[in-house]
Design an enzyme around this catalytic site. Structure first.
Site, short mmCIF file in Angstrom:
data_model
loop_
_atom_site.label_atom_id
_atom_site.label_comp_id
_atom_site.label_asym_id
_atom_site.label_seq_id
_atom_site.Cartn_x
_atom_site.Cartn_y
_atom_site.Cartn_z
N GLY A 206 -12.07 -4.29 1.34
CA GLY A 206 -13.51 -4.23 2.02
C GLY A 206 -14.05 -3.50 1.30
N ARG B 26 0.95 -0.96 0.47
CA ARG B 26 0.39 0.00 0.48
C ARG B 26 0.96 1.27 0.68
NH1 ARG B 26 -4.33 -2.04 3.91
NH2 ARG B 26 -6.38 -2.66 2.56
N GLY C 96 -6.61 -6.65 -0.33
CA GLY C 96 -6.85 -7.46 1.14
C GLY C 96 -5.42 -8.62 1.03
N LYS D 53 -15.09 -15.75 6.02
CA LYS D 53 -16.56 -15.68 6.44
C LYS D 53 -17.58 -15.71 5.13
CE LYS D 53 -15.35 -14.32 11.06
NZ LYS D 53 -15.89 -12.67 12.20
#
Length: 393
Positions: free
Chosen positions: A367, A22, A343, A190
């Site tokens: 996200g 990043r 991510g 998840k």
């Protein structure tokens, strides 16, 4: 010039940056501004500090790494908008850069109270007044309605940085002008984190490959035992509905790499996805699944990947993620348009030694990428489309 960058890089226990991706991605916009003679104040966060400043989450190592990549000294303020930040900002000359301390050290940054966020934004705007402007270049945070992302843009003339503009252009290709077959690869832990994007893309993609920890809830929805594997029991019924509705789109693993424990030194064992022992935990997709997914991906013309296939941080359980990544890279080499959705996926590419150039685009925001593809309004993008403020902050 006030620039919101995304410098939220991972640190090890000794505070050493383990993946500077990043930081590297933030350099082009900052360098262009500095080379043009701008006086640049950078706002960024690191982690999720609680109860104010946390020395372990200081941006000090980030300032040093950013300075190395920019080829110039990066000052680090001792606070966010306090006396030190103000004094340093006033002392900047053309081509100087100042990094504010972790903006989340000030609880107003993430406050749900509009007035509190706006108060912090006004103090940040004052650091570049009276003729300052705001450049939004932290794509990884544009889905957050936070002071340094959203509210400052209501006070200052505002612009999208090259990173944010480039990310939106790429993601737009995944929603409007997609070449088919269109394959989506989803992993991570998840189902609940990916439910929205599954619902959105299942009607647009030709196939959605499911791996990672989230696959076990889908396997449970098929009636299979998943042993000690990660399982969101409250999502089993939802997964059953998804499998029934999108039976021609969703693709699950055929085999799983299991172990006795979640550990780097655990002994791997490959079993069928329908025969995971009760005392084992699934940590990766198996070689048969990699082969099947590779065949599917080899024909794709557009690929979006978000989430690793297993615990790639452990060498014994990295083969699934690497195999799928290699398949995406091979398809890209044959002309497919591929996007790695930030991510952990981006971290896996670098950790596994796969050249970043083997993919069409590696996003800096996991996200944010998912929410954009879900069709959600991203506050940090929406505010940039508003009319410019009529006067000084």
């Amino acid at each position: 010039m006030l620039v919101r960058s995304d410098l939220n890089v991972p640190l090890d226990e000794d505070g050493v940056i383990t993946d500077p991706g990043r930081i590297t991605a933030s350099v082009p916009t900052l360098k262009a501004l500095l080379d043009a003679g701008a006086r640049v104040v950078v706002a960024a966060h690191l982690g999720r500090p609680k109860n104010g400043p946390d020395p372990k989450l200081s941006l000090a190592p980030v300032a040093a790494a950013l300075g190395e990549q920019l080829g110039r000294h990066v000052q680090l303020a001792g606070d966010v908008v306090g006396a030190d930040a103000l004094a340093r900002a006033e002392g900047l000359t053309d081509g100087d850069v100042l990094l504010l301390e972790n903006v989340r050290f000030d609880p107003r940054e993430t406050s749900k109270d509009d007035a509190e966020r706006l108060a912090l934004a006004r103090e940040m705007a004052e650091l570049v007044s009276p003729a300052g402007a705001f450049v939004s270049d932290g794509f990884g945070v544009v889905h957050r309605k936070q002071a340094s992302v959203y509210d400052v843009a209501t006070l200052l003339p505002h612009y999208a940085g090259t990173l944010v503009a480039g990310e939106i252009e790429v993601l737009e290709q995944l929603t409007s002008s997609t070449r088919r077959p269109y394959a989506v690869v989803l992993g991570g832990s998840k189902v609940s984190d990916k439910l929205g994007v599954i619902e959105s893309l299942a009607t647009k993609a030709d196939s959605i490959v499911i791996g990672g920890g989230m696959c076990f809830t889908f396997l449970a929805a098929q009636g299979f035992s998943v042993g000690k594997s990660l399982l969101e029991e409250e999502m089993v019924q939802t997964c059953r509905r998804l499998l029934d509705t999108y039976v021609d789109v969703l693709r699950l693993p055929m085999d799983i790499v299991v172990a006795d424990k979640f550990a780097a030194d655990a002994q791997p064992q490959t079993v069928g996805a329908d025969s995971i022992p009760d005392d084992k935990i699934g940590l990766d997709i198996g070689p048969g699944s990699v082969k099947r997914f590779t065949a599917l991906l080899s024909n794709a013309r557009t690929i979006f990947w978000n989430g690793p296939m297993g615990v790639f941080e452990f060498a014994s359980f990295a083969a699934g993620t690497k195999g799928v990544a290699d398949a995406i890279a091979a398809a890209t080499g044959k002309g497919a348009f591929s996007v790695v959705g930030g991510g952990d996926s981006a971290a896996a590419v670098r950790a596994l030694g796969i050249p970043e150039g083997d993919f069409s685009h590696i996003s800096t925001g996991g996200g944010a990428s998912l929410e954009y593809l879900e069709g959600k309004t991203l506050p940090g993008i929406e505010v940039l489309n508003r009319p410019q403020p009529g006067g000084d902050a």
